[in-house]
Design a protein around this motif. Sequence first.
Motif: not given
Length: 67
Positions: A47-57
């Motif tokens: 998987v690739t992972q990043w965050h939106t400053h509200k949740r981890i995606v």
Amino acid sequence: MACGGGITIAYAGRDAPDDAGRADMKALLADVDAGEGALEFGTLTLVTQWHTHKRIVWERLAEIPLG
């Protein structure tokens, strides 16, 4: 033991293992008084992972069937 859910192990970036308190985690795990065990997994997922400053995606990139 078969694992129906999943286990996640992820570090991101060059300094992530240090930021995650790796030495502390290793020390805590070494102190667990338990015998050896084995886990069986049916699929390995990249998987690739990043965050939106509200949740981890997490975005699934690939799946490899095991065994």
